[in-house]
Design a protein around this motif. Structure first.
Motif, PDB file in Angstrom:
ATOM      1  N   GLY A 115       0.794  -1.229   0.000  1.00  0.00           N
ATOM      2  CA  GLY A 115       0.000   0.000   0.000  1.00  0.00           C
ATOM      3  C   GLY A 115       0.821   1.271   0.000  1.00  0.00           C
ATOM      4  N   ILE A 116       2.134   1.145  -0.088  1.00  0.00           N
ATOM      5  CA  ILE A 116       3.019   2.316  -0.075  1.00  0.00           C
ATOM      6  C   ILE A 116       3.647   2.465  -1.464  1.00  0.00           C
ATOM      7  N   TYR A 117       3.487   3.633  -2.069  1.00  0.00           N
ATOM      8  CA  TYR A 117       4.037   3.888  -3.399  1.00  0.00           C
ATOM      9  C   TYR A 117       5.497   4.293  -3.231  1.00  0.00           C
ATOM     10  N   GLY A 118       6.322   3.295  -2.881  1.00  0.00           N
ATOM     11  CA  GLY A 118       7.736   3.545  -2.622  1.00  0.00           C
ATOM     12  C   GLY A 118       8.604   3.206  -3.821  1.00  0.00           C
ATOM     13  N   PRO A 119       9.928   3.109  -3.592  1.00  0.00           N
ATOM     14  CA  PRO A 119      10.885   2.886  -4.683  1.00  0.00           C
ATOM     15  C   PRO A 119      10.627   1.601  -5.477  1.00  0.00           C
ATOM     16  N   GLN A 120      10.221   0.515  -4.795  1.00  0.00           N
ATOM     17  CA  GLN A 120       9.932  -0.739  -5.516  1.00  0.00           C
ATOM     18  C   GLN A 120       8.780  -0.545  -6.499  1.00  0.00           C
ATOM     19  N   THR A 121       7.763   0.166  -6.075  1.00  0.00           N
ATOM     20  CA  THR A 121       6.603   0.392  -6.930  1.00  0.00           C
ATOM     21  C   THR A 121       6.984   1.300  -8.093  1.00  0.00           C
ATOM     22  N   VAL A 122       7.742   2.339  -7.825  1.00  0.00           N
ATOM     23  CA  VAL A 122       8.191   3.242  -8.893  1.00  0.00           C
ATOM     24  C   VAL A 122       8.997   2.456  -9.928  1.00  0.00           C
ATOM     25  N   THR A 123       9.897   1.596  -9.476  1.00  0.00           N
ATOM     26  CA  THR A 123      10.706   0.778 -10.394  1.00  0.00           C
ATOM     27  C   THR A 123       9.827  -0.159 -11.211  1.00  0.00           C
ATOM     28  N   ALA A 124       8.883  -0.809 -10.551  1.00  0.00           N
ATOM     29  CA  ALA A 124       7.996  -1.739 -11.257  1.00  0.00           C
ATOM     30  C   ALA A 124       7.141  -1.002 -12.274  1.00  0.00           C
ATOM     31  N   VAL A 125       6.616   0.147 -11.912  1.00  0.00           N
ATOM     32  CA  VAL A 125       5.795   0.937 -12.839  1.00  0.00           C
ATOM     33  C   VAL A 125       6.652   1.429 -14.001  1.00  0.00           C
ATOM     34  N   SER A 126       7.850   1.934 -13.713  1.00  0.00           N
ATOM     35  CA  SER A 126       8.745   2.427 -14.770  1.00  0.00           C
ATOM     36  C   SER A 126       9.093   1.306 -15.750  1.00  0.00           C
ATOM     37  N   THR A 127       9.410   0.146 -15.231  1.00  0.00           N
ATOM     38  CA  THR A 127       9.727  -1.000 -16.097  1.00  0.00           C
ATOM     39  C   THR A 127       8.520  -1.359 -16.949  1.00  0.00           C
ATOM     40  N   PHE A 128       7.362  -1.391 -16.334  1.00  0.00           N
ATOM     41  CA  PHE A 128       6.140  -1.702 -17.077  1.00  0.00           C
ATOM     42  C   PHE A 128       5.924  -0.680 -18.191  1.00  0.00           C
ATOM     43  N   GLN A 129       6.067   0.582 -17.859  1.00  0.00           N
ATOM     44  CA  GLN A 129       5.868   1.634 -18.861  1.00  0.00           C
ATOM     45  C   GLN A 129       6.853   1.466 -20.029  1.00  0.00           C
ATOM     46  N   ARG A 130       8.112   1.243 -19.710  1.00  0.00           N
ATOM     47  CA  ARG A 130       9.146   1.088 -20.737  1.00  0.00           C
ATOM     48  C   ARG A 130       8.815  -0.091 -21.653  1.00  0.00           C
ATOM     49  N   ARG A 131       8.412  -1.194 -21.075  1.00  0.00           N
ATOM     50  CA  ARG A 131       8.154  -2.422 -21.837  1.00  0.00           C
ATOM     51  C   ARG A 131       6.849  -2.364 -22.614  1.00  0.00           C
ATOM     52  N   ASN A 132       6.006  -1.405 -22.297  1.00  0.00           N
ATOM     53  CA  ASN A 132       4.704  -1.308 -22.960  1.00  0.00           C
ATOM     54  C   ASN A 132       4.558  -0.040 -23.796  1.00  0.00           C
ATOM     55  N   GLY A 133       5.674   0.632 -24.078  1.00  0.00           N
ATOM     56  CA  GLY A 133       5.661   1.784 -24.971  1.00  0.00           C
ATOM     57  C   GLY A 133       4.965   3.005 -24.400  1.00  0.00           C
ATOM     58  N   LEU A 134       4.953   3.125 -23.086  1.00  0.00           N
ATOM     59  CA  LEU A 134       4.336   4.281 -22.433  1.00  0.00           C
ATOM     60  C   LEU A 134       5.434   5.251 -21.993  1.00  0.00           C
ATOM     61  N   PRO A 135       5.101   6.515 -21.789  1.00  0.00           N
ATOM     62  CA  PRO A 135       6.104   7.450 -21.252  1.00  0.00           C
ATOM     63  C   PRO A 135       6.605   6.942 -19.889  1.00  0.00           C
ATOM     64  N   VAL A 136       7.909   6.863 -19.725  1.00  0.00           N
ATOM     65  CA  VAL A 136       8.499   6.318 -18.501  1.00  0.00           C
ATOM     66  C   VAL A 136       8.624   7.430 -17.467  1.00  0.00           C
ATOM     67  N   THR A 137       7.697   7.413 -16.507  1.00  0.00           N
ATOM     68  CA  THR A 137       7.677   8.430 -15.458  1.00  0.00           C
ATOM     69  C   THR A 137       7.717   7.815 -14.062  1.00  0.00           C
ATOM     70  N   GLY A 138       7.357   6.527 -13.974  1.00  0.00           N
ATOM     71  CA  GLY A 138       7.253   5.902 -12.651  1.00  0.00           C
ATOM     72  C   GLY A 138       5.962   6.275 -11.944  1.00  0.00           C
ATOM     73  N   VAL A 139       5.159   7.109 -12.585  1.00  0.00           N
ATOM     74  CA  VAL A 139       3.886   7.552 -12.025  1.00  0.00           C
ATOM     75  C   VAL A 139       2.774   6.800 -12.750  1.00  0.00           C
ATOM     76  N   THR A 140       1.797   6.375 -12.000  1.00  0.00           N
ATOM     77  CA  THR A 140       0.677   5.645 -12.592  1.00  0.00           C
ATOM     78  C   THR A 140      -0.432   6.612 -12.967  1.00  0.00           C
ATOM     79  N   ASP A 141      -0.359   7.081 -14.218  1.00  0.00           N
ATOM     80  CA  ASP A 141      -1.431   7.935 -14.731  1.00  0.00           C
ATOM     81  C   ASP A 141      -2.540   7.026 -15.268  1.00  0.00           C
ATOM     82  N   LEU A 142      -3.596   7.606 -15.804  1.00  0.00           N
ATOM     83  CA  LEU A 142      -4.735   6.826 -16.281  1.00  0.00           C
ATOM     84  C   LEU A 142      -4.336   5.864 -17.395  1.00  0.00           C
ATOM     85  N   GLN A 143      -3.515   6.308 -18.332  1.00  0.00           N
ATOM     86  CA  GLN A 143      -3.085   5.459 -19.444  1.00  0.00           C
ATOM     87  C   GLN A 143      -2.296   4.252 -18.917  1.00  0.00           C
TER      88      GLN A 143
END
Length: 178
Positions: free
Chosen positions: A36-64
């Motif tokens: 439940g904490i949006y810490g460094p692990q979550t930022v890394t996981a989101v950034s990796t997901f974004q990179r691998r899925n052609g999304l802007p790599v921000t580490g932030v979970t926007d609507l897209q």
């Protein structure tokens, strides 16, 4: 591993749970502990997901990003989650009797064949879709072993027991408990 109802109102924990399921299905996606904490692990996981899925790599979970994570999660859940059960539809009180043809009998005959191969104490009927004499005999044998009324007919109670025995009969022999 679907986010349960206790995660309602907990979007970070839901996000982390979805990322964890995705990681179970994709070794290149970092896993995250749903704390439940949006810490460094979550930022890394989101950034990796974004990179691998052609999304802007921000580490932030926007609507897209959220919508893409949900889409990938739903596909991953099919791979790592439990398999959907197959339920046949018998009307309350419906009984399929000897001589009757019914699509559900194909399934029953296939299950009886697997039970026959696994346990050897049930005859294997041919798969015809008709509750013929060999199928009625196999059903009777199964019913006797299951302490059910030995009618040789398919009713809801017999289906219930067939459906519970089948998964156990399909466990590979090297994984069975002796």
């Amino acid at each position: 591993m679907r986010p349960n109802e206790s995660f309602v109102g907990q979007p970070v924990r839901s996000l982390q749970t979805m990322l964890r399921v995705i990681a179970e299905n994709d070794e290149l996606q970092p896993s995250v502990i749903p704390d439940g904490i949006y810490g460094p692990q979550t930022v890394t996981a989101v950034s990796t997901f974004q990179r691998r899925n052609g999304l802007p790599v921000t580490g932030v979970t926007d609507l897209q990003t959220w919508e893409q994570i949900v889409a990938v999660y739903e596909t991953a859940l099919i791979q790592v989650g439990p398999v959907a059960p197959l339920e046949i539809i018998l009307d309350p009180g419906q009984v399929i009797r000897q001589g009757e043809e019914n699509p559900n009998i194909y399934l029953v005959q296939a299950i009886l064949t697997v039970l026959s191969q696994t346990y050897g104490s049930i005859s294997a009927p041919a798969v015809t879709g008709v509750l013929d004499v060999p199928t009625a005999n196999a059903l009777t044998e199964f019913q006797l072993l299951s302490l059910l009324p030995a009618t040789g007919e398919l009713d809801r109670q017999t289906w219930y027991h067939l459906a519970r025995q089948y998964p156990m009969a399909t466990i590979p022999k090297n994984q069975q408990i002796s």
